[in-house]
Design an enzyme around this catalytic site. Sequence first.
Site, PDB file in Angstrom:
ATOM      1  CD  GLU A 161      -0.101 -31.567   5.806  1.00 51.51           C
ATOM      2  OE1 GLU A 161       0.286 -32.748   5.877  1.00 51.51           O
ATOM      3  OE2 GLU A 161      -0.857 -31.131   4.932  1.00 51.51           O
ATOM      4  CE1 TYR A 164      -4.134  -1.363  -0.343  1.00 51.61           C
ATOM      5  CE2 TYR A 164      -3.557  -2.736   1.536  1.00 51.61           C
ATOM      6  CZ  TYR A 164      -4.398  -2.444   0.475  1.00 51.61           C
ATOM      7  OH  TYR A 164      -5.483  -3.207   0.222  1.00 51.61           O
ATOM      8  CG  ASP A 210      -2.765 -35.051   5.512  1.00 48.47           C
ATOM      9  OD1 ASP A 210      -2.903 -35.292   6.730  1.00 48.47           O
ATOM     10  OD2 ASP A 210      -3.437 -34.201   4.880  1.00 48.47           O
TER      11      ASP A 210
END
Lengths: 545, 385
Positions: free
Chosen positions: B205, B104, B257
């Site tokens: 994770e 910005y 996973d």
Amino acid sequence: MSRSELEKFREMSVAEFFSKYREVAGFSNPARALYQTVRELVENSLDATDGHGIVPEVKIYIERVGGERSWCRVTVEDNGIGVPPTVMSEAFGKVLFSSKYVLRQTRGMYGLGVKASILYGWATTGNPVEVQSSTRGSDYVYVKKLYIDTKRNEPVVVEEAQFRKNVSWHGTRVSLIIECDWQRAKARILEYVRRTAVIAPYSDIILQTPDGEILFFPRTTRKMPKPPRTAKPHPHGVDVETLKQMLRATKAKTLLDFLESEFQSVGEQSALEFLKVVGLKPEMKPRRLLRSENDGLLVTMVEAMKSFKFRAPRSDYLSPLGEELIKIGLKRMFNPEWVDAIKRPPRAYQGHPFIVEVGMAYGGAIQASEEPLLLRYANKIPLLYEEKEDVSYKVVSDVNWKQYDIEMPAPLVVLVHVVSTKIPYKGVGKESISDVPELEAEIRNGVLELARRLKRFISAKEREAEAMRKILVLARYIPEIARSLKTFSRPPESWKPLEPGEEKDVVESLVGLVARSVTLPRSGDSPGRSVEDLVRSVISGVKVS
Amino acid sequence: MNVVDSIDVEARRRAASILRDVMLRVLDDVIKGRPPKLVIPKRTLSNTIFDPERGILVLGDDVFERNMLDMGETRRFMQTLLMASIVYQALVENEYPTIRDLYYRGKHTISYRDLKGVLREENTWDEQAESDAAIRDIEVATGLLREHMLILSKEKGKVVGNMRIRSGPDVIDLSKLGHGAYAIESTPDLIEFLDVDAEFVLVVEKDAVFQQLHRIGFWRQYKSILVTGAGQPDRATRRFVRRLNEELGLPVYVLTDSDPYGWNIYSVFKVGSITLSYESERLATPKAKFLGVSMTDIFGDANKKPYLTESERKNFIIKAKERDVKRARELMNYTWFQTPRWKKEINMFLEKKVKLEIEALAGKGLKFLAFQYIPEKIQVRDWID
């Protein structure tokens, strides 16, 4: 001595041939007849003006007359030298009585066009021609209404009058009523006038049509080409008939004198050598050759003249338009982005000198088309019909434009102007020029030279556009980069934000750097701003927040 | 007035000085009329090299010059310089901008006139992707990482465990955070490790699994430090894990996973990522081990009984999607996935075409996950390196 006295009026003998075979002179139908009439009158007017150093003002009025009948009154008025009253009847009322049957570059070759129009008008509407004329310096305007007695090939004057002039006008005004077809002739006539305005940009031309439109082509220059001058025939260019006329008319006492005084490019030396070749005595009386037993000898002599090495014909009595006027004419009519013209050196074919001039215009307001728009001119006359028969069309359609970086369809105009004391027309209609090898070569040279120049322009333009793009892309970031870099001139220990404009020195350096990194090729004659100016213009009045 | 701590001050002084030196060289080029340019190492796949010695991804030697006078580069040149000036200003004004802040602060309209004199406008940048790229350019051009320049990013990683740290002026006990956890700060190099009583680091994770293991007291039971990157880990989490490994000598186990996405997260912790390979040297933990869930945990093999029964397996496994298979094939091309154990793992996946989420193991019972599966695997050294 007035210029008009230079005009040599000579009487020729031919009869009603033209009233019977109208199509030969371009009067095959009412549309073509109207076009042809306008053309003949306008060309006579231009010959009577620019041919004598007068800046032309030509007014053309076409009106519908005769109620239900398809008649038009065609009136053309000029500010030319005028026709002397003594020869007025003959000039308009006797076929092949003309000021043009001498070797001189004129628009009409035989001067029979107007008389063909008069014959046509008389035959189709029964109206005589009305002629008003006043020569320069004369106090009177002479008016005659006449028709041509075709059997006797004599003018019949119906009415005549003379008025004292109360204005300083001189010139000729011819008014004819003929059967016509305006609707079908309209496009051609407008095109004819437009193209005439291109080739004669020093003329004011006004056309008033039967539809009530008035088209005005104001002159854009007062510069005119040098008028053509009369020249003696070149030995390469004479035929038996011409030779006989010359022998009849000559005042020379001997053959040697005849050759030297009646021909151009023949000196004493070459005349003597030539006579030796044909086996004639230099002191022989010219008229003796006219005896009927010498007919064979005349043929031999003409043939020998054609093959004998005389000096090349002179071209200085031709009147080309010149590169500048061609450019002015093309600019005026097409408002192109690029225009150029070239005048080729004089050449000769069969003893007739000629000069080829080529003009080319590209881009701007020109409409793109699959083939270049070809404007053909012969002795300052636009040629509109039989385009595909013309040697210029052959040359132009042979050009591989791609080779010159021009992708068809392209906004391209090619102008070809041939001036000569004898234009090698293909037919009596005088609408297309034959592919005489010498002529074709010169047209090709001219067209290809201009194509090369156009290619240079296009490539310079592309490089210019590329350079401009680069300037625009690089320059726009200068203020931002300068301010960012200038921030680092403040050490952390004595940090305070930059004052407005504090980065000015960096901006200056960057402007210089960007300017030096761009090479700007200049195409055309656009006023040259320096690269640095262009860079500054991109960021002028721009603030960095 | 806020308290400015001494570690911050030193970091700022150093970063500002390095950044300024680089940019003053550019300014000097401009003033002397030489075309200004930035020499930037290439951050492309072809210039990303796996260093087998160190076991991390590093940037190769290819550099390119971002020359201001090159039409194709000039906008990026402007953006990089603009970003550098904003970062410099933030450093000297004692600010802590985020990358979003920097986006910005630098975003404004550039006005210029086209060659017809018409005023036109263009933004310095439109997307944050552009300003982020400018930050990365500065990082590689100066050798300074954004953390060095005190640029903050969203905190995503969390940690709990038996240790105390100093962050800024405060001492924080990571074992006394209740049900919550410490959010790993954007500048992990400014953290000081005080005292530690742990034997290993477990990186999970998924945030949800992290919370479950935290509440059940896993780290107290097994004297460990529990970390999560909550999906794809940010730079701070990776740097923090690396420091735990390097400075405290704690082994690091990664639990994800059982699918190519999980393997990739492990890979990012271990060797680094391709887009950020220039900072792998500081972020990667080459000694990190993949604890599971592995294919053999699900299916077993000649020497190993599976953790799941026939019927559990049937209920818990999910069919692999086409893009999982595609990703697995890509991973096989990377050098660090070409060890015999990884080949076996990936081939098994490609053969069975199934995957399993850690939550499925928790479904078998959280206690099973916390007090059987994880400790047992560490105990028998059943991991993939």
